[in-house]
Write a protein that holds these residues in place. Sequence first.
Motif, mmCIF file in Angstrom:
data_model
loop_
_atom_site.group_PDB
_atom_site.id
_atom_site.type_symbol
_atom_site.label_atom_id
_atom_site.label_comp_id
_atom_site.label_asym_id
_atom_site.label_seq_id
_atom_site.Cartn_x
_atom_site.Cartn_y
_atom_site.Cartn_z
ATOM 1 N N HIS A 97 52.681 48.526 46.797
ATOM 2 C CA HIS A 97 52.179 49.736 46.143
ATOM 3 C C HIS A 97 52.510 49.784 44.657
ATOM 4 O O HIS A 97 52.118 50.728 43.964
ATOM 5 C CB HIS A 97 52.776 50.983 46.817
ATOM 6 N N GLN A 98 53.196 48.762 44.147
ATOM 7 C CA GLN A 98 53.611 48.776 42.750
ATOM 8 C C GLN A 98 52.663 48.019 41.831
ATOM 9 O O GLN A 98 52.803 48.107 40.613
ATOM 10 C CB GLN A 98 55.021 48.178 42.607
ATOM 11 N N TRP A 99 51.703 47.275 42.404
ATOM 12 C CA TRP A 99 50.856 46.459 41.534
ATOM 13 C C TRP A 99 49.438 46.356 42.082
ATOM 14 O O TRP A 99 49.196 46.520 43.271
ATOM 15 C CB TRP A 99 51.454 45.062 41.339
ATOM 16 N N ALA A 100 48.528 46.108 41.153
ATOM 17 C CA ALA A 100 47.123 45.914 41.504
ATOM 18 C C ALA A 100 46.527 44.866 40.578
ATOM 19 O O ALA A 100 47.001 44.661 39.456
ATOM 20 C CB ALA A 100 46.346 47.225 41.382
ATOM 21 N N VAL A 101 45.487 44.212 41.054
ATOM 22 C CA VAL A 101 44.716 43.281 40.233
ATOM 23 C C VAL A 101 43.447 43.989 39.768
ATOM 24 O O VAL A 101 42.750 44.625 40.570
ATOM 25 C CB VAL A 101 44.367 42.008 41.019
ATOM 26 N N VAL A 102 43.175 43.895 38.474
ATOM 27 C CA VAL A 102 41.978 44.506 37.878
ATOM 28 C C VAL A 102 41.225 43.386 37.171
ATOM 29 O O VAL A 102 41.588 42.970 36.072
ATOM 30 C CB VAL A 102 42.358 45.626 36.883
ATOM 31 N N THR A 103 40.182 42.884 37.808
ATOM 32 C CA THR A 103 39.510 41.679 37.331
ATOM 33 C C THR A 103 38.022 41.900 37.127
ATOM 34 O O THR A 103 37.419 42.772 37.755
ATOM 35 C CB THR A 103 39.731 40.516 38.328
ATOM 36 N N ALA A 128 34.607 43.122 40.062
ATOM 37 C CA ALA A 128 33.359 43.418 39.357
ATOM 38 C C ALA A 128 32.427 44.290 40.176
ATOM 39 O O ALA A 128 31.678 45.107 39.627
ATOM 40 C CB ALA A 128 32.660 42.105 39.003
ATOM 41 N N ASP A 129 32.475 44.129 41.507
ATOM 42 C CA ASP A 129 31.569 44.871 42.366
ATOM 43 C C ASP A 129 32.066 46.284 42.678
ATOM 44 O O ASP A 129 31.390 47.036 43.367
ATOM 45 C CB ASP A 129 31.328 44.112 43.677
ATOM 46 N N ASP A 130 33.229 46.651 42.150
ATOM 47 C CA ASP A 130 33.785 47.983 42.411
ATOM 48 C C ASP A 130 33.476 48.994 41.321
ATOM 49 O O ASP A 130 33.737 50.187 41.480
ATOM 50 C CB ASP A 130 35.309 47.895 42.581
#
Length: 217
Positions: A97-103, A128-130
């Motif tokens: 819950h502390q990290w996410a990938v934003v690509t 990209a599809d989000d």
Amino acid sequence: MSIAVKGLLFDMDGTLIDSRSCIELLWRNWAQRHNLNFAEIQAVMHGRRGIETIQIVAPHLDAQSEVELLLAEEALMLEGTVAIAGAHELLSSLEPHQWAVVTSAPRDLALAKLAFAGLPLPTHIVGADDVTEGKPHPAPFQMGAAKLGLNADQCLAFEDAGAGIRSAHAAGASVCLVTGAGGKDEHGLAQWQISHYSQIQVQPNGDSIDVSFKSNE
């Protein structure tokens, strides 16, 4: 030097993994097929979704069909993709819950690339599809923070490309430039800079994360 945040947001290509050779070959071949100047493509492609890159450099083409072909090719070109030094250790030390990938890559391709590089797979990912508007629009990093139950201004974003840095900055996140795979901050918006993740130390502090920056190693 340190900063206390509640979440960490990571771009992928050039930030968690070094995939330059694959991506540049992919776009170079595409440029040759369409008799386009690769240097002009290279100037705008980093950090952006493929569909937006094509809309910028070749507005006469059907961007959706072209990007679908490119993505199919890219899925077969993972050889040579490697993790940025220290990325595995850092991600493994964090709670999901502390990290996410934003690509700017599609979600399925992003997960395939992270797995190929041997990195932990994120519970939370924005691909990209989000989003309907990609980097440099703030929406991707706003969504990444929201997936952690946070506002972007409670997060530190790691980025390597101008479009991504602008996106994170516009969303309100603090920004750390990662230079190990050739990352650059043309606009001077990043507050921090590292070449690899061995140059930072992360410690939990209640519901916050203390991120300390070491001198260059």
